[in-house]
Scaffold this motif. Structure first.
Motif, PDB file in Angstrom:
ATOM      1  N   GLY A   1       0.826  -1.201   0.000  1.00  0.00           N
ATOM      2  CA  GLY A   1       0.000   0.000   0.000  1.00  0.00           C
ATOM      3  C   GLY A   1       0.855   1.243   0.000  1.00  0.00           C
TER       4      GLY A   1
ATOM      5  N   TRP B   1       0.510   9.783  -5.196  1.00  0.00           N
ATOM      6  CA  TRP B   1      -0.453   8.868  -5.810  1.00  0.00           C
ATOM      7  C   TRP B   1      -0.824   9.333  -7.212  1.00  0.00           C
ATOM      8  CZ3 TRP B   1      -1.958   4.169  -4.212  1.00  0.00           C
ATOM      9  CH2 TRP B   1      -3.007   3.558  -4.924  1.00  0.00           C
TER      10      TRP B   1
ATOM     11  N   GLU C   1      -1.175   3.528  -9.006  1.00  0.00           N
ATOM     12  CA  GLU C   1      -2.372   2.710  -8.783  1.00  0.00           C
ATOM     13  C   GLU C   1      -2.283   1.395  -9.555  1.00  0.00           C
ATOM     14  OE1 GLU C   1      -7.239   2.994  -9.245  1.00  0.00           O
ATOM     15  OE2 GLU C   1      -6.016   4.808  -9.095  1.00  0.00           O
TER      16      GLU C   1
ATOM     17  N   MET D   1       0.209  -0.878  -7.811  1.00  0.00           N
ATOM     18  CA  MET D   1      -0.356  -1.464  -6.597  1.00  0.00           C
ATOM     19  C   MET D   1      -1.352  -2.574  -6.937  1.00  0.00           C
ATOM     20  SD  MET D   1       0.762  -0.495  -3.682  1.00  0.00           S
ATOM     21  CE  MET D   1       2.337   0.358  -3.577  1.00  0.00           C
TER      22      MET D   1
ATOM     23  N   VAL E   1      -4.123  -5.065   1.812  1.00  0.00           N
ATOM     24  CA  VAL E   1      -3.904  -3.790   1.122  1.00  0.00           C
ATOM     25  C   VAL E   1      -3.546  -2.753   2.171  1.00  0.00           C
ATOM     26  CG1 VAL E   1      -4.984  -1.973  -0.259  1.00  0.00           C
ATOM     27  CG2 VAL E   1      -5.512  -4.399  -0.718  1.00  0.00           C
TER      28      VAL E   1
ATOM     29  N   CYS F   1      -2.241   1.899   4.513  1.00  0.00           N
ATOM     30  CA  CYS F   1      -2.873   3.068   3.939  1.00  0.00           C
ATOM     31  C   CYS F   1      -3.817   3.662   4.978  1.00  0.00           C
ATOM     32  CB  CYS F   1      -3.641   2.706   2.664  1.00  0.00           C
ATOM     33  SG  CYS F   1      -4.903   1.433   2.877  1.00  0.00           S
TER      34      CYS F   1
ATOM     35  N   GLN G   1      -7.305   3.343  -2.694  1.00  0.00           N
ATOM     36  CA  GLN G   1      -6.884   2.056  -2.155  1.00  0.00           C
ATOM     37  C   GLN G   1      -8.058   1.271  -1.559  1.00  0.00           C
ATOM     38  OE1 GLN G   1      -2.559   2.132  -0.508  1.00  0.00           O
ATOM     39  NE2 GLN G   1      -3.277   4.262  -0.398  1.00  0.00           N
TER      40      GLN G   1
END
Length: 297
Positions: free
Chosen positions: A82, A91, A96, A99, A111, A114, A135
């Motif tokens: 994460g 980000w 993304e 991940m 995950v 975060c 997330q």
């Protein structure tokens, strides 16, 4: 890990403590640079302390990839992946996508880390919320639980998790340090709670001692958050003051005291909860290492 002596001279004898039942450390930052030179010894000491499974925290892309690699080399290690709220400003669509791919790896069991941190605000609250929202969506996609960080952001985190609660599988608020109202808000959402050595800190963690028994045993998990948060109640000084998984039994003993139950019961319950939460399958790594005290019996 190969058979070795139970402990070495890194931990003073006064700190060499073995849990009466196997433990799962749900938050170990073993990709931290301080572990680079002696990770094998760290893991051997964890085994000697009866810490038989560890979740290695991935707080950004680089550390998540390192955590996965460690988990591939050591059967008792598992990884999370994460982006920590401190790094939320970075980000973007590429991150993304990266991940999402990491979450597909079998070594990844959650995950995260975060969430929201309105204490330091290394990323702005808006940036943190944007990254956390994304997330949350990734957790729904992969079906894996959330490993959540929160500091001074309980109300907003609760709002965001409540909006997604019907879609996410499960979530643990790790290293819980907040107040009773925040705790009960999380419990009302059927979340899990992770406790660290913060409860051993008489300066800032004493309030947790009155709250710990509010957490149902099937919602409670334990962690070191090493190398950070070295417990302050340890009976001997530790050279370098680096926290490590072998010290988890001291935290469990303290939590059990304030919970009002035997240490063995707390150890067994938190381990069963952690193994179910992270869907850890297979047998615990065989315990071939005995504590010196056992040899004398």
């Amino acid at each position: 890990m190969a058979d070795t002596e139970p402990f070495d001279d890194v931990l003073p004898k006064a700190l060499q403590r073995r849990s009466p039942a196997p433990l799962v450390d749900i938050g170990a930052n073993l990709t931290h640079a301080s572990f680079a030179h002696d990770l094998e010894s760290v893991l051997n000491r964890a085994r000697a302390a009866n810490v038989t499974a560890l979740i290695v925290t991935g707080t950004d892309r680089e550390h998540a990839e390192q955590a996965i690699e460690l988990a591939r080399r050591h059967p008792e290690l598992h990884a999370t992946a994460g982006v920590h709220p401190h790094d939320a400003s970075g980000w973007n669509a590429d991150l993304e996508a990266a991940m999402r791919e990491l979450h597909r790896q079998p070594e990844v069991v959650a995950v995260g880390e975060c969430g929201l941190d309105f204490n330091r605000n290394f990323s702005t609250p808006a940036e943190q919320e944007r990254a956390f929202e994304a997330q949350l969506g990734l957790a729904v996609e992969c079906g894996k639980p959330l490993f959540v960080h929160e500091r001074d952001a309980g109300r907003r985190l609760h709002e965001m998790l409540r909006a997604w609660r019907d879609d996410i599988s499960d979530a643990v608020v790790h290293c819980f340090t907040a107040d009773r109202a925040t705790l009960h808000g999380y419990l009302d959402l059927d979340l899990h709670i992770g406790l660290t050595g913060w409860i051993c800190d008489e300066r800032r963690g004493h309030h947790l001692r009155d709250l710990v028994s509010d957490i149902p045993l099937n919602r409670l998990m334990v962690e070191t958050d090493c190398p950070y948060l070295l417990p302050r109640h340890l009976p001997a000084k530790l050279k370098g003051r680096r926290h490590e998984p072998a010290l988890l039994p001291w935290i469990v003993q303290e939590i059990a005291h304030w919970y009002g139950i035997e240490e063995t019961e707390l150890a067994q319950a938190t381990t069963a909860t952690a193994r179910a939460f992270f869907r850890l399958t297979g047998n615990v790594v065989p315990d071939r290492i005995r504590h010196p005290a056992q040899e004398e019996e």
